[in-house]
Design an enzyme around this catalytic site. Sequence first.
Site, PDB file in Angstrom:
ATOM      1  N   GLU A 110      75.575  33.992 -21.188  1.00  0.00           N
ATOM      2  CA  GLU A 110      75.282  32.566 -20.935  1.00  0.00           C
ATOM      3  C   GLU A 110      76.396  31.684 -21.496  1.00  0.00           C
ATOM      4  OE1 GLU A 110      71.354  32.640 -22.586  1.00  0.00           O
ATOM      5  OE2 GLU A 110      70.682  33.871 -20.906  1.00  0.00           O
TER       6      GLU A 110
ATOM      7  N   LYS B 246      67.420  32.301 -27.820  1.00  0.00           N
ATOM      8  CA  LYS B 246      68.085  31.300 -26.970  1.00  0.00           C
ATOM      9  C   LYS B 246      67.679  29.901 -27.459  1.00  0.00           C
ATOM     10  CE  LYS B 246      67.884  34.695 -23.334  1.00  0.00           C
ATOM     11  NZ  LYS B 246      68.516  35.045 -22.099  1.00  0.00           N
TER      12      LYS B 246
ATOM     13  N   GLY C 177      67.215  38.120 -18.408  1.00  0.00           N
ATOM     14  CA  GLY C 177      66.259  37.065 -18.077  1.00  0.00           C
ATOM     15  C   GLY C 177      65.677  37.183 -16.680  1.00  0.00           C
TER      16      GLY C 177
ATOM     17  N   GLU D 113      75.044  44.374 -21.939  1.00  0.00           N
ATOM     18  CA  GLU D 113      74.035  43.562 -21.264  1.00  0.00           C
ATOM     19  C   GLU D 113      74.478  43.290 -19.824  1.00  0.00           C
ATOM     20  OE1 GLU D 113      71.416  41.161 -24.040  1.00  0.00           O
ATOM     21  OE2 GLU D 113      73.216  39.963 -23.774  1.00  0.00           O
TER      22      GLU D 113
ATOM     23  N   SER E   2      66.189  42.280 -20.069  1.00  0.00           N
ATOM     24  CA  SER E   2      64.783  42.460 -19.672  1.00  0.00           C
ATOM     25  C   SER E   2      64.091  43.605 -20.413  1.00  0.00           C
ATOM     26  CB  SER E   2      64.663  42.647 -18.151  1.00  0.00           C
ATOM     27  OG  SER E   2      65.099  41.485 -17.481  1.00  0.00           O
TER      28      SER E   2
ATOM     29  N   ASN F 110      67.066  37.500 -29.636  1.00  0.00           N
ATOM     30  CA  ASN F 110      67.816  36.303 -29.243  1.00  0.00           C
ATOM     31  C   ASN F 110      66.836  35.284 -28.667  1.00  0.00           C
ATOM     32  OD1 ASN F 110      69.592  34.406 -28.321  1.00  0.00           O
ATOM     33  ND2 ASN F 110      70.279  35.592 -26.549  1.00  0.00           N
TER      34      ASN F 110
ATOM     35  N   HIS G  28      77.932  35.987 -25.512  1.00  0.00           N
ATOM     36  CA  HIS G  28      76.757  36.198 -24.655  1.00  0.00           C
ATOM     37  C   HIS G  28      77.103  35.721 -23.236  1.00  0.00           C
ATOM     38  CE1 HIS G  28      72.758  35.723 -22.964  1.00  0.00           C
ATOM     39  NE2 HIS G  28      72.344  36.572 -23.893  1.00  0.00           N
TER      40      HIS G  28
HETATM   41  C1  PEP Z   1      69.524  38.139 -23.833  1.00  0.00           C
HETATM   42  O1  PEP Z   1      69.325  36.943 -23.936  1.00  0.00           O
HETATM   43  O2  PEP Z   1      70.517  38.640 -24.370  1.00  0.00           O
HETATM   44  C2  PEP Z   1      68.603  38.949 -23.069  1.00  0.00           C
HETATM   45  C3  PEP Z   1      68.819  40.231 -22.984  1.00  0.00           C
HETATM   46  O3  PEP Z   1      67.559  38.305 -22.478  1.00  0.00           O
HETATM   47  P1  PEP Z   1      66.278  39.001 -21.794  1.00  0.00           P
HETATM   48  O4  PEP Z   1      65.763  40.036 -22.751  1.00  0.00           O
HETATM   49  O5  PEP Z   1      65.318  37.876 -21.600  1.00  0.00           O
HETATM   50  O6  PEP Z   1      66.737  39.621 -20.528  1.00  0.00           O
END
Ligand code: PEP
Length: 237
Positions: free
Chosen positions: A89, A11, A159, A153, A197, A9, A87
């Site tokens: 976000e 973003k 992030g 998640e 992460s 992803n 997601h």
């Molecule tokens: C994500 O954007 O779904 C995500 C898991 O980001 P990150 O790996 O940066 O935590």
Amino acid sequence: MENPLIVANWKMNPQTTEEAKTIALSSDRKGVVICPPFAFIKSVKERVKKAEIGAQNCFSEKKGAFTGETSPVMLKKLGCRYVIIGHSERREYFGENNNLINKKIKVVLKEGLTPILCIGEMKKDTGGMDDIKEQLVEGVGDLQVKKIIIAYEPIFAIGTNLPCDVEEAEKKKVFIKNVLAKNYSKGEQAAVLYGGSVNSKNASSYIKKAGFQGLLVGGASLKIKEMKKIIENVYSL
Ligand code: PEP
């Protein structure tokens, strides 16, 4: 799902088509799904040979007067096979709720694309089982869950460079699998991924130890060397 799936992803990154094409090459491997911003989907699709392409979002209708939105029909025509839906976000900054997410999943499935439904508790140390169950059951609704990929998640891990403990993630995976098995016919067949992460050091443990069927990788998927290592580590298991 036989081989683990690694969903990248990006973003709202990178800034140029040239950068997007370079980053895409580092992830061009079977089993990887690259999800660039809409603006780069066509260029990335043309550049890669083995990776699949996904979108980070889409609208809940196929066409019409919806300024600024993107239809799953368009995504399919561009060569996407997957769409990330719900997601955290999108839930946090764009007010997406489970009802809208369910509508999006419905239209994505109708178009023959595979939705990747993101779910996760909002806060650490609260157990979070109610959040997870609600997002899962209301997001999937009465749709066929075996056609949907679930991405667990936890918000605190996205992030932040604070990945969820592997043991804790495994507990949540078992819980999600139980909810799936109880509520849906062939529910146990839905693949569950881990995201939050993920990096080259922890990637394989979520699959090998915690038993997830793949990963959703955000920030690390934009770092060429790091993403190559993640792919190497996961596919050499
Ligand atoms: C994500 O954007 O779904 C995500 C898991 O980001 P990150 O790996 O940066 O935590």
